[in-house]
Design a protein around this motif. Structure first.
Motif, PDB file in Angstrom:
ATOM      1  N   PRO A 180      14.635   3.845   2.011  1.00 44.32           N
ATOM      2  CA  PRO A 180      14.234   2.567   2.065  1.00 44.32           C
ATOM      3  C   PRO A 180      12.717   2.392   2.247  1.00 44.32           C
ATOM      4  CG  PRO A 180      15.231   3.209   4.113  1.00 44.32           C
ATOM      5  CD  PRO A 180      15.205   4.281   3.296  1.00 44.32           C
ATOM      6  N   TYR A 181      11.871   3.487   2.223  1.00 39.74           N
ATOM      7  CA  TYR A 181      10.544   3.344   2.595  1.00 39.74           C
ATOM      8  C   TYR A 181       9.648   3.965   1.262  1.00 39.74           C
ATOM      9  CZ  TYR A 181      11.978   2.970   7.102  1.00 39.74           C
ATOM     10  OH  TYR A 181      12.582   2.483   8.378  1.00 39.74           O
ATOM     11  N   THR A 182       8.505   3.813   1.138  1.00 41.52           N
ATOM     12  CA  THR A 182       7.477   4.354   0.245  1.00 41.52           C
ATOM     13  C   THR A 182       6.510   5.141   1.063  1.00 41.52           C
ATOM     14  OG1 THR A 182       7.474   2.385  -1.214  1.00 41.52           O
ATOM     15  CG2 THR A 182       5.510   3.671  -1.294  1.00 41.52           C
TER      16      THR A 182
ATOM     17  N   PRO B 101       0.957   5.150  -3.479  1.00 47.02           N
ATOM     18  CA  PRO B 101       2.407   5.637  -3.033  1.00 47.02           C
ATOM     19  C   PRO B 101       2.664   7.143  -4.137  1.00 47.02           C
ATOM     20  CG  PRO B 101       1.981   3.443  -3.935  1.00 47.02           C
ATOM     21  CD  PRO B 101       0.649   4.151  -4.159  1.00 47.02           C
ATOM     22  N   VAL B 102       3.458   7.772  -3.435  1.00 46.50           N
ATOM     23  CA  VAL B 102       4.104   9.052  -4.251  1.00 46.50           C
ATOM     24  C   VAL B 102       5.250   8.881  -4.147  1.00 46.50           C
ATOM     25  CG1 VAL B 102       4.072  11.581  -3.966  1.00 46.50           C
ATOM     26  CG2 VAL B 102       2.025  10.242  -3.287  1.00 46.50           C
ATOM     27  N   ILE B 103       6.075   8.661  -3.366  1.00 41.52           N
ATOM     28  CA  ILE B 103       7.553   8.561  -3.422  1.00 41.52           C
ATOM     29  C   ILE B 103       7.749   7.041  -3.081  1.00 41.52           C
ATOM     30  CG2 ILE B 103       9.944   8.539  -2.404  1.00 41.52           C
ATOM     31  CD1 ILE B 103       9.060  11.529  -1.789  1.00 41.52           C
ATOM     32  N   LYS B 104       8.581   6.247  -4.244  1.00 40.09           N
ATOM     33  CA  LYS B 104       8.670   4.729  -3.952  1.00 40.09           C
ATOM     34  C   LYS B 104       9.944   4.533  -3.288  1.00 40.09           C
ATOM     35  CE  LYS B 104       4.984   3.307  -6.930  1.00 40.09           C
ATOM     36  NZ  LYS B 104       5.306   3.502  -8.153  1.00 40.09           N
ATOM     37  N   ARG B 105      10.036   3.490  -2.611  1.00 43.49           N
ATOM     38  CA  ARG B 105      11.056   3.123  -1.933  1.00 43.49           C
ATOM     39  C   ARG B 105      12.280   2.639  -2.768  1.00 43.49           C
ATOM     40  NH1 ARG B 105      11.754  -3.087  -0.326  1.00 43.49           N
ATOM     41  NH2 ARG B 105       9.973  -3.930  -1.707  1.00 43.49           N
ATOM     42  N   ASN B 106      13.530   2.772  -2.327  1.00 42.11           N
ATOM     43  CA  ASN B 106      14.641   2.790  -3.179  1.00 42.11           C
ATOM     44  C   ASN B 106      14.979   3.937  -4.314  1.00 42.11           C
ATOM     45  OD1 ASN B 106      15.528   0.353  -1.755  1.00 42.11           O
ATOM     46  ND2 ASN B 106      14.511  -0.663  -3.056  1.00 42.11           N
TER      47      ASN B 106
ATOM     48  N   PRO C 261      16.344   7.582  -5.311  1.00 43.61           N
ATOM     49  CA  PRO C 261      17.728   8.203  -4.771  1.00 43.61           C
ATOM     50  C   PRO C 261      17.065   9.487  -4.069  1.00 43.61           C
ATOM     51  CG  PRO C 261      17.625   7.885  -7.271  1.00 43.61           C
ATOM     52  CD  PRO C 261      16.476   7.545  -6.654  1.00 43.61           C
ATOM     53  N   LEU C 262      18.009   9.990  -3.026  1.00 45.57           N
ATOM     54  CA  LEU C 262      17.495  11.076  -2.242  1.00 45.57           C
ATOM     55  C   LEU C 262      18.453  12.299  -2.737  1.00 45.57           C
ATOM     56  CD1 LEU C 262      17.045   9.781   1.024  1.00 45.57           C
ATOM     57  CD2 LEU C 262      15.288  10.302  -0.607  1.00 45.57           C
ATOM     58  N   PRO C 263      18.137  13.446  -2.807  1.00 48.03           N
ATOM     59  CA  PRO C 263      16.838  14.100  -2.366  1.00 48.03           C
ATOM     60  C   PRO C 263      16.089  13.848  -3.442  1.00 48.03           C
ATOM     61  CG  PRO C 263      18.100  15.872  -2.863  1.00 48.03           C
ATOM     62  CD  PRO C 263      19.210  14.574  -3.131  1.00 48.03           C
ATOM     63  N   ILE C 264      14.645  13.809  -3.079  1.00 48.86           N
ATOM     64  CA  ILE C 264      13.647  13.630  -4.098  1.00 48.86           C
ATOM     65  C   ILE C 264      12.274  14.456  -3.982  1.00 48.86           C
ATOM     66  CG2 ILE C 264      12.655  11.571  -3.065  1.00 48.86           C
ATOM     67  CD1 ILE C 264      12.039  10.319  -5.687  1.00 48.86           C
TER      68      ILE C 264
ATOM     69  N   TYR D 171       1.203   8.278   4.830  1.00 46.15           N
ATOM     70  CA  TYR D 171       1.621   7.075   5.230  1.00 46.15           C
ATOM     71  C   TYR D 171       2.854   6.586   4.834  1.00 46.15           C
ATOM     72  CZ  TYR D 171      -3.124   6.817   7.135  1.00 46.15           C
ATOM     73  OH  TYR D 171      -4.256   7.041   7.824  1.00 46.15           O
ATOM     74  N   GLN D 172       3.526   5.658   5.493  1.00 46.82           N
ATOM     75  CA  GLN D 172       4.711   4.917   5.090  1.00 46.82           C
ATOM     76  C   GLN D 172       4.502   3.448   5.037  1.00 46.82           C
ATOM     77  OE1 GLN D 172       8.137   5.748   7.542  1.00 46.82           O
ATOM     78  NE2 GLN D 172       8.214   3.551   7.727  1.00 46.82           N
ATOM     79  N   GLY D 173       4.579   2.867   3.554  1.00 52.44           N
ATOM     80  CA  GLY D 173       4.385   1.252   3.674  1.00 52.44           C
ATOM     81  C   GLY D 173       4.151   0.839   2.334  1.00 52.44           C
ATOM     82  N   GLU D 174       3.843  -0.095   2.178  1.00 50.21           N
ATOM     83  CA  GLU D 174       3.651  -0.844   0.653  1.00 50.21           C
ATOM     84  C   GLU D 174       2.391  -1.230   0.695  1.00 50.21           C
ATOM     85  OE1 GLU D 174       6.340  -0.912  -1.318  1.00 50.21           O
ATOM     86  OE2 GLU D 174       7.774  -0.093   0.235  1.00 50.21           O
TER      87      GLU D 174
END
Ligand code: AMP
Length: 582
Positions: free
Chosen positions: A364-366, A386-391, A393-396, A417-420
């Motif tokens: 659920p996080y970026t 951002p490197v991994i975008k929220r939503n 699929p895991l694993p990524i 960091y985590q966020g948008e």
């Protein structure tokens, strides 16, 4: 084959389930009931009590009883139980140990492996704390899965068609909503939204505010200042009234001598109650719309709405869905048990049992990093990429290229960091590390940054100088505030002591797996020690002496880094506790 259990470690209640031979998930009763209160306490004799017994003494001994510890998971904090000071994961480990031991008794075999669920919105630190709690309880946590995902999995097990399911989970302390797509047996979470601090407990609080205000107007006494016992009596009575209001238009609250000679005698109507909680439910419906927006779906595209969590029994929840989305939610699977059932299905699948559905989870996080870049016409060293975008699929695993800023730049600080938000400082800091000893190249030396998020939502970060291959990998284990969880810090301190100071070269690492194994062994030993120490009171002298002997041997084995011996002693201690807790 050894059973892998599924555990719903809830704020208010917890459940444990397995997948039976006939492919049906079965919730295992704890002291005759499927739902065990997530409550830990010390009885008047100082003995550790968990579940119903602890919940029953909430009113008489509130100072020795802990409830809703899940709300504190991942925080670098301690709570007091008797004269002991414990971390949230230690308290949670008692809940897990109780479930484990009850399931072991019921199934007549020791339980050592589990899948545990967490709210979709739990962050990295909260997930880690849950895993640690499992380790402390002597459980190998094979997978942490999201509660709504588990619910969809349990639901899908009984249905064949492809569908878009909205899972709305409102428990005691947390809320989340997920859009889950089930297609050809694959369960995929498309989007999740939620609030880790919203649930039925907040409804209780609104009722408490309402009742204490009226009581104060009538008697000139503020019940919240009338001692812990009165507060707990009030809370127990109002929580019961709240449940009554799910089935009846009125609830009567009668508590004699709640404060001195004064009695509490009041009636609350469902209409008044619904007006109190409507703003909170409004927030949950806004999250539902945000979730649909993320999944690029219109409300009418939803096939089913599944309700999870005790608080969804509040009739206004279903009514709001009917009014806003035009679909009546499904009630056919017990909202209290569905999550543990889904976890059991996932556990069986991990154990090699063929199940109808495969799980694809999302983050659920970026996640991203801080760089120097142009932002709104100005250069800033605070730009978030951002490197991994929220939503996703895991694993990524996602890799991006970045470049050094200066000529002959020998080191870089990698910050995650985590966020948008476009500025890093507006997001949540997850962790950082230096990579040193870069070759003396001109500015623009390429650095590859790889972020790997596993199915449990645990983040591994690798930075690599492209031309030399010099790399460093760090598993991000810091909380929002940038501090390690209490327990993990303790683990690391111990391993650091054991392994001695590390050189710079040691730091250029792909984390040695045996270090992780050692940490698991040590954490398990610590958990067992805690349980054993709590156990020593109230057992016979012979057993107490045997326990002390095993604990001393375990201490010596850890000090001597004799890992095989530590493992064997862990097993002996676990066996002994298993029978003593019987
Ligand atoms: P859970 O975390 O899923 O166990 O949900 C616990 C929450 O559900 C607590 O806040 C309970 O008070 C609440 N709850 C349980 N039963 C009911 C009910 N019948 N009506 C309203 N809330 C309920």
């Amino acid at each position: 084959m050894e059973m892998i259990v599924g555990i719903d470690l809830g704020t208010t209640n917890s459940e444990i389930a397995i997948l039976r031979g006939d492919g049906k998930a079965e919730v295992i009763p704890v002291e005759g009931e499927f739902i065990m209160p997530s409550c830990v306490g010390l009885d008047p004799a100082g003995k550790l009590i968990v579940g119903h017994t602890a919940r029953n003494q909430m009113v008489s001994h509130p100072e020795n009883t802990i409830l809703s510890i899940k709300r504190r998971m991942g925080e670098n904090t301690t709570v007091t139980l008797g004269n002991m000071s414990m971390s949230p994961e230690e308290i949670s480990s008692f809940i897990l140990a109780k479930l484990k031991s009850e399931a072991g008794k019921h199934l007549e075999c020791p339980i050592t492996r589990a899948v545990i669920t967490v709210p979709a919105y739990f962050d990295d630190a909260q997930r880690k704390a849950t895993r640690d709690a499992g380790a402390l309880a002597g459980l190998e946590v094979l997978r942490i899965i999201n509660e709504p995902t588990a619910a969809a999995l349990a639901y899908e097990a009984g249905h064949e068609e492809n569908q878009r399911i909205l899972v709305y989970d409102l428990g005691g302390g947390t809320f989340d909503v997920s859009l889950v797509i089930v297609e050809n047996g694959v369960v995929e979470v498309k989007a999740s939204h939620g609030d880790t601090h919203l649930g039925g407990d907040d409804f209780d609080r609104l009722l408490i505010d309402h009742v204490t205000r009226i009581f104060n107007e009538k008697h000139g006494i503020h019940l919240m200042n009338s001692g812990l016992r009165a507060v707990n009596r009030l809370w127990v009575a109002l929580e019961k009234a709240k449940r009554t209001l799910s089935d009846r238009p009125f609830a009567v609250i009668k508590e004699e001598f709640i404060s001195g000679d004064h009695h509490l005698d009041m009636e609350i109507s469902r209409d008044d109650y619904e007006e109190m909680i409507r703003p909170l439910l409004r927030k949950t419906m806004d999250a539902v719309h945000a979730c649909l927006k993320d999944a690029l779906l219109l409300p009418k595209a939803i096939d089913k709405i599944i309700l999870v969590g005790g608080a969804t029994r509040t009739p206004l929840v279903s009514r709001m869905f009917e009014e806003e989305i035009g679909i009546e939610p499904h009630h056919e699977i017990n909202p209290d048990l569905i999550v543990a059932m889904g976890a059991a299905i996932q556990g069986a699948a991990i154990g090699g049992v063929k199940t109808k559905s495969i799980l694809v989870d999302i983050t659920p996080y970026t996640f991203g990093t801080r760089v120097i870049a142009e932002h709104e016409g100005m250069f800033t060293d605070n730009f978030f990429v951002p490197v991994i975008k929220r939503n996703s699929p895991l694993p990524i695993s996602k890799e991006e290229i970045f470049y050094t800023h200066l000529d002959n730049q020998e080191q870089i600080l990698v910050e995650i960091y985590q966020g948008e938000a476009p500025l890093a400082s507006d997001n949540i800091f997850i962790g950082d590390f230096w990579i040193k000893g870069l070759s003396k190249a001109g500015a623009g030396n390429p650095i590859l940054l790889n972020l790997e998020l596993d199915v449990n939502g645990i983040l591994k970060v690798t930075a690599k100088e492209k031309i030399t291959g010099l790399s460093k990998t760090v598993t991000m284990d810091t909380t929002k505030a940038g501090v390690a969880t209490n327990l993990e810090e303790k683990f690391r301190n111990i391993s650091a002591l054991l392994e001695g100071a590390k050189t710079q070269d040691d730091e250029v690492l792909h984390q040695p797996t045996d270090a992780a194994d050692k940490n698991t062994l040590i954490s398990r030993a610590k958990g067992l020690r805690k349980r054993a120490e709590a156990m020593k009171i109230g057992i016979n002298e012979e057993d107490a002496a045997e326990l002390s002997h095993l604990l001393e041997q375990s201490r010596q084995a850890i000090a001597g880094q004799e890992w095989e011996a530590v493992e064997k002693l862990n097993e002996s201690l676990a066996d002994m506790l298993f029978y003593l807790e019987d």
